[in-house]
Design a protein around this motif. Structure first.
Motif, PDB file in Angstrom:
ATOM      1  N   TYR A   1      12.961  50.102  22.016  1.00  9.67           N
ATOM      2  CA  TYR A   1      13.134  51.123  23.045  1.00  9.67           C
ATOM      3  C   TYR A   1      13.601  52.457  22.480  1.00  9.67           C
ATOM      4  O   TYR A   1      12.987  53.476  22.721  1.00  9.67           O
ATOM      5  N   CYS A   2      14.688  52.453  21.776  1.00  8.88           N
ATOM      6  CA  CYS A   2      15.138  53.749  21.279  1.00  8.88           C
ATOM      7  C   CYS A   2      16.100  53.619  20.111  1.00  8.88           C
ATOM      8  O   CYS A   2      16.581  52.538  19.793  1.00  8.88           O
ATOM      9  N   LEU A   3      16.334  54.744  19.478  1.00  5.17           N
ATOM     10  CA  LEU A   3      17.198  54.822  18.297  1.00  5.17           C
ATOM     11  C   LEU A   3      18.191  55.955  18.505  1.00  5.17           C
ATOM     12  O   LEU A   3      17.812  57.056  18.902  1.00  5.17           O
TER      13      LEU A   3
ATOM     14  N   LEU B   1      23.398  47.332  15.691  1.00  3.17           N
ATOM     15  CA  LEU B   1      24.188  48.371  15.033  1.00  3.17           C
ATOM     16  C   LEU B   1      24.070  48.247  13.523  1.00  3.17           C
ATOM     17  O   LEU B   1      24.109  47.148  12.980  1.00  3.17           O
ATOM     18  N   PHE B   2      23.915  49.392  12.874  1.00  2.00           N
ATOM     19  CA  PHE B   2      23.986  49.424  11.410  1.00  2.00           C
ATOM     20  C   PHE B   2      24.871  50.597  11.037  1.00  2.00           C
ATOM     21  O   PHE B   2      24.658  51.714  11.491  1.00  2.00           O
TER      22      PHE B   2
ATOM     23  N   GLU C   1      14.453  39.760  16.642  1.00  2.00           N
ATOM     24  CA  GLU C   1      15.356  39.346  15.569  1.00  2.00           C
ATOM     25  C   GLU C   1      16.215  40.545  15.189  1.00  2.00           C
ATOM     26  O   GLU C   1      16.035  41.636  15.706  1.00  2.00           O
ATOM     27  N   SER C   2      17.102  40.330  14.269  1.00  2.00           N
ATOM     28  CA  SER C   2      17.970  41.423  13.841  1.00  2.00           C
ATOM     29  C   SER C   2      17.147  42.589  13.281  1.00  2.00           C
ATOM     30  O   SER C   2      16.221  42.397  12.512  1.00  2.00           O
ATOM     31  N   LEU C   3      17.487  43.802  13.702  1.00  5.08           N
ATOM     32  CA  LEU C   3      16.754  44.983  13.248  1.00  5.08           C
ATOM     33  C   LEU C   3      17.544  45.782  12.217  1.00  5.08           C
ATOM     34  O   LEU C   3      17.255  46.939  11.973  1.00  5.08           O
ATOM     35  N   ARG C   4      18.540  45.150  11.635  1.00  5.67           N
ATOM     36  CA  ARG C   4      19.350  45.907  10.677  1.00  5.67           C
ATOM     37  C   ARG C   4      18.527  46.379   9.492  1.00  5.67           C
ATOM     38  O   ARG C   4      18.736  47.470   8.981  1.00  5.67           O
ATOM     39  N   PHE C   5      17.571  45.559   9.084  1.00  8.22           N
ATOM     40  CA  PHE C   5      16.754  45.977   7.937  1.00  8.22           C
ATOM     41  C   PHE C   5      15.935  47.214   8.285  1.00  8.22           C
ATOM     42  O   PHE C   5      15.681  48.050   7.429  1.00  8.22           O
ATOM     43  N   VAL C   6      15.536  47.328   9.557  1.00 11.11           N
ATOM     44  CA  VAL C   6      14.773  48.513   9.965  1.00 11.11           C
ATOM     45  C   VAL C   6      15.651  49.748   9.887  1.00 11.11           C
ATOM     46  O   VAL C   6      15.258  50.790   9.340  1.00 11.11           O
ATOM     47  N   MET C   7      16.868  49.615  10.419  1.00  7.29           N
ATOM     48  CA  MET C   7      17.760  50.772  10.413  1.00  7.29           C
ATOM     49  C   MET C   7      18.153  51.118   8.975  1.00  7.29           C
ATOM     50  O   MET C   7      18.308  52.286   8.628  1.00  7.29           O
ATOM     51  N   ARG C   8      18.271  50.083   8.162  1.00  9.85           N
ATOM     52  CA  ARG C   8      18.580  50.338   6.757  1.00  9.85           C
ATOM     53  C   ARG C   8      17.433  51.082   6.084  1.00  9.85           C
ATOM     54  O   ARG C   8      17.642  51.997   5.297  1.00  9.85           O
TER      55      ARG C   8
END
Lengths: 219, 136
Positions: A4-6, A148-149, A166-173
């Motif tokens: 949805y959003c960042l 959250l990252f 699933e966890s999106l931390r890798f995307v934010m990273r």
């Protein structure tokens, strides 16, 4: 599955960037003086007031002026750059929309949007984030999941997605190590940590957009 | 796989029941537990307002790096919160059973005042039977 959003928050708790994709319930435009920085996202930045800006800035303080010259697109990213090109807010609005092809997140300002004003929403999102010594990762409700990252420099990346993601931390990273480093940290004209202006610029936005749209969770 | 604790929060955000099931947890004072429960109550309300798509429930699961909280909101506004390890998959089922135990052991007690702290031996033993055998 979708995203949805960042949001990106700096270490002063200010929202410095916002980008949305599949939102049906959009935040309202922030009110003037609502504590939202300029240049966060033109879709939700405060409308420029028709009164002359009391703190005149040189064109060079706005990184967008320089960045936009090559593209031939008339860029109206934030209040003060609009101010320098247009005398009234009403005539500035169509300009925001002419850019639509390059930046898919640009929307016509909705007058009937039921959501919270963006500045309030951003504060609520920020309020969900815990301090440095804690370890909040995500939460899930019936309709969305918040991830959250946090970087060592105090930037907090927040993403809202489908609840089953699933966890999106890798995307934010990868946003942090890719576009953020390339187009914000290495951009000599981007004002990091200014407490007055967000970090939005055309290249960063396009690059983030490309990255997110390339994900398998994004549909 | 471990269950660390159970909280029951009334509809006003007050903690009416709190119990730990694991050793070695951080020792908090009852006042600190009350503050945490009130905070969670507020967070739960905010999370339901932040939905990007229409109306949403409050948070169901809050995950941290080392544990997660599973929250069951009943139609009357009482919240049951279970603190478990990340790998625990039975949290929702356990919460449903806790809700049943609450209905039987607390709400059917004519001497219980609604929304006041739960001091019921029946509830205590039911919870112990429910959670502790498999997880100690």
């Amino acid at each position: 599955m979708t995203i949805y959003c960042l949001y990106i928050f700096d270490r002063h708790c200010n929202c410095v960037y916002y980008h949305d994709w599949h939102r049906t319930k959009r935040p309202r435009r922030a009110d003037e003086g609502g504590g939202l920085l300029l240049g966060v996202s033109h879709a939700i930045s405060p409308l420029p007031s028709s009164a002359p800006n009391s703190t005149p800035e040189t064109p060079f303080t706005s990184p967008r002026n320089t960045l936009s010259t090559g593209s031939g697109v008339l860029v109206a990213y934030s209040g003060d750059s609009i101010q320098s090109q247009q005398s009234t807010a009403q005539s500035a609005l169509p300009l925001l929309q002419t850019q639509g092809a390059g930046a898919p997140s640009v929307v016509t300002p909705s007058t009937s949007s039921p959501g919270l004003p963006f500045d309030e929403e951003a504060k609520l999102v920020y309020g969900r984030l815990s301090g440095r010594d804690e370890s909040f990762v995500s939460y899930r409700t019936s309709t969305y999941k918040l991830h959250l990252f946090e970087t060592v420099s105090g930037y907090r990346f927040v993403m809202l997605s489908d609840p089953n993601a699933e966890s999106l931390r890798f995307v934010m990273r990868s946003i942090y190590t890719g576009p953020f480093l390339e187009y914000v940290v290495r951009n000599p004209l981007a004002l990091m940590d200014s407490r007055e202006r967000g970090i939005d610029n055309e290249y960063f936005r396009a690059s983030v957009d490309r990255l997110i749209r390339g994900l398998s969770v994004f549909q | 796989m471990a269950i660390f604790g159970l909280w029951v929060i009334n509809k006003a955000g007050g903690l009416v029941y709190q119990r730990n099931f694991a050793d070695g947890l951080a020792q908090l004072t009852s006042n600190e537990y009350l503050v945490l429960a009130g905070t969670l109550h507020g967070i739960h309300a905010i999370t339901s307002r932040l939905s990007p798509t229409g109306s949403s429930s409050g948070a169901h699961v809050i995950e941290a790096e080392t544990f997660k909280m599973t929250i069951l909101l009943t139609p009357t506004g009482t919240k049951f919160v279970l603190l478990t390890s990340l790998a625990e998959t039975s949290a929702n089922a356990v919460l449903q059973k806790v809700y049943e135990a609450y209905a039987d052991g607390v709400m059917k007690n004519p001497f219980h005042t609604p929304d006041m702290p739960i001091r019921s031996e029946v509830f205590d033993t039911k919870i112990a039977a429910l959670i502790e055998p498999g997880h100690t």
